[in-house]
Design an enzyme around this catalytic site. Structure first.
Site, mmCIF file in Angstrom:
data_model
loop_
_atom_site.group_PDB
_atom_site.id
_atom_site.type_symbol
_atom_site.label_atom_id
_atom_site.label_comp_id
_atom_site.label_asym_id
_atom_site.label_seq_id
_atom_site.Cartn_x
_atom_site.Cartn_y
_atom_site.Cartn_z
ATOM 1 N N ASP A 299 0.742 -0.810 -0.289
ATOM 2 C CA ASP A 299 -0.062 0.013 0.414
ATOM 3 C C ASP A 299 0.776 0.982 0.058
ATOM 4 O OD1 ASP A 299 -3.190 0.692 0.420
ATOM 5 O OD2 ASP A 299 -1.673 2.221 1.764
ATOM 6 N N HIS B 37 -13.086 -3.619 3.126
ATOM 7 C CA HIS B 37 -13.698 -2.181 3.427
ATOM 8 C C HIS B 37 -14.662 -2.056 3.213
ATOM 9 C CE1 HIS B 37 -9.455 0.639 4.499
ATOM 10 N NE2 HIS B 37 -10.143 -0.137 5.770
ATOM 11 N N TYR B 38 -15.802 -1.610 4.058
ATOM 12 C CA TYR B 38 -16.775 -0.898 3.025
ATOM 13 C C TYR B 38 -17.318 0.329 4.077
ATOM 14 C CZ TYR B 38 -21.484 -1.228 1.414
ATOM 15 O OH TYR B 38 -22.269 -0.773 0.283
ATOM 16 N N PRO C 168 -15.596 0.939 0.403
ATOM 17 C CA PRO C 168 -14.421 1.080 -0.337
ATOM 18 C C PRO C 168 -13.732 2.236 -0.556
ATOM 19 C CG PRO C 168 -14.976 -0.035 -1.974
ATOM 20 C CD PRO C 168 -16.387 0.395 -0.801
ATOM 21 N N SER C 169 -12.637 2.451 -0.835
ATOM 22 C CA SER C 169 -11.948 3.642 -1.746
ATOM 23 C C SER C 169 -11.485 4.106 -2.429
ATOM 24 C CB SER C 169 -11.184 4.267 -0.629
ATOM 25 O OG SER C 169 -9.701 3.441 -0.861
ATOM 26 N N HIS D 231 -10.700 -5.429 -3.794
ATOM 27 C CA HIS D 231 -8.982 -5.568 -3.035
ATOM 28 C C HIS D 231 -9.055 -6.191 -1.528
ATOM 29 C CE1 HIS D 231 -10.548 -1.518 -2.407
ATOM 30 N NE2 HIS D 231 -9.482 -1.199 -1.798
#
Lengths: 298, 298
Positions: free
Chosen positions: A166, A229-230, A232-233, A238
């Site tokens: 990242d 993530h939720y 997500p960005s 991913h």
């Protein structure tokens, strides 16, 4: 500079004109700036680098030292290390859009309750209207960018993925290890799109991602936090791999979903993420928040 | 150096011999060292200083810059600032005792995978053998202690609870709001004991806890993170209410379970938490970790 980096002939950032501090963190030693660079809108992120154990001896012997306070057994100093041992990680987005500026602007967050039907009637139409670009993701998958940063790849177009560090991780130490696995399969926008047919993909990312991280960084699974993530960005599937104990941004329970839980939930109910009410934070300036407000859902 | 500080004629810390890294934080940019200084035991703490807005222009113009990566509109650099703009706060304890060393020693954590049958064969026997006392919890419920700290109570012995500030919260500001709801019903050790029969209890804590916090602190539900821990730090059902955006210790996805998710999971499967594989971190010195190791589960 290190072997793989390129030295700029001059400091191109010295011309940066700051127009606003978007946010800063005394804890993280970071600052997010909005400004202009060579006549274009730009966002610049500065963050000091972690202190490295392997350069401690050189750091202590090569620094200038100013005594600040002495009391009994306690003393405090200000240490001025040689510049090459005390770098600042600098990220520049240029030209930056309004959206980039907003993204880094410190904002209050609100917890949103999204039922399955809210996703269909509010969130999905919003995502589709916005046409968020994931071209940079495709660049990575097609080796048009960042190819040298790839840590591992399974090239299978259905269950394969690319694993790479990242941006937030400078890779100098494993204490803040942070890698992202990006699915080769396209069109899976988020957790909401997952059904039991994606279990092989998720299991493959989990298994091979763990193995690659063990091989490359000697980091066993028992030291990893693996999650989605939720929201997500970006809306291309991913998975985040971060070191357990490192308080990575976005690893809180209201945004992160452990991959092992996701797999189990899909195993027991193929429609789990289509039907479930999900809670997540949205920033005050997020367009999606306005949609929830307009719909009377906040 | 600044006007109020004294410049050391030489760098007295250059003779520091590191014997161990007690802990470090890539996020905080800090490191805690144990070692020897001039023949005495010493602890040294290094922490980078926050980036100051007032020195940004000088920082950007006076630094050396190395390009690391470029992809589309994104670039990353390593910036090497002039030493006087990039100090490290250094604290020395010398001579240091055993106690100082222990205080700064970090314990590593390991992620444990606990299947439903692991709970029965490893975790539950361990909890029962240890006979962890929850007398202090009963003292609160019976008003024998901390009665003046109670923010709200529903006295019902089946679905009722007591709401009070967590010890970590000084109640001086709501930015780090942290309250605990303790169930009046006894004998629910943790998430693992919950079945659909407890849904009314959980919904009551959720609903009345939120209302009490709105009334007392003017904090709406959309600013709250409401969750349980697994493993909990004591085996009597309690629920955490913290402010969204405050990175409370233990709110990471590997330890926290949103109360709204717990209720939904029990609604769709009454045995969800009896059968599910759960992951959680344990510290290296935790007796339960040894049991998992002994059972070959780590």
């Amino acid at each position: 500079g290190g072997g793989q980096t390129e030295e700029s002939p001059e400091n191109v950032l010295s011309g940066f004109q700051t127009s606003a501090v978007l946010s800063d963190s005394a804890r993280d030693k970071s600052i997010f700036l909005h400004g202009q660079l060579a006549g274009q809108e730009a966002v610049m992120i500065l963050e000091k680098t972690p202190i490295r154990e392997d350069s401690l001896a050189e750091l202590l012997s090569g620094s200038k030292l100013n005594l600040e306070m002495r009391n009994d057994i306690y003393s405090t100093y200000r240490l001025q290390p040689p510049p090459h041992l005390n770098e600042i990680k600098t990220t520049v987005v240029c030209p930056a859009t309004e959206k980039h500026v907003k993204k880094y602007q410190r904002q209050e967050s609100f917890l949103v309750e999204e039922r399955g039907d809210d996703y269909q009637s509010i969130t999905l139409p919003y995502i589709q209207e916005q046409r968020f670009s994931v071209q940079w993701v495709y660049n990575i998958l097609e080796k048009k960018a960042e190819a040298d940063r790839i840590v591992y790849e399974d090239p299978d177009q259905t269950v394969g993925f690319v694993l790479l560090p990242d941006f937030k991780w400078d890779q100098k130490q494993v204490d803040d290890l942070y890698l992202i696995a990006i699915s080769h399969q396209r069109g899976i926008k988020s957790l909401r799109d997952l059904t039991s047919e994606h279990i092989p993909l998720l299991q493959n990312i989990f298994q091979k991602g763990k193995e690659a991280i063990l091989q490359r960084y000697n980091m066993p699974f028992s030291k990893l936090r693996v999650y989605l993530h939720y929201q997500p960005s970006y809306y291309h599937l991913h998975v985040h791999f971060t070191k357990l104990g490192y308080e990575a941004p976005g690893c809180s329970v209201e945004r992160a979903h452990l991959l092992t839980d996701v797999i189990q939930n899909l195993q027991s109910d193929p429609q789990y993420y289509k039907t479930r009410t999900l809670h997540f934070p949205l920033r005050a300036d997020d367009g999606l928040l306005s949609r929830f407000k307009d719909a009377g859902r906040l």
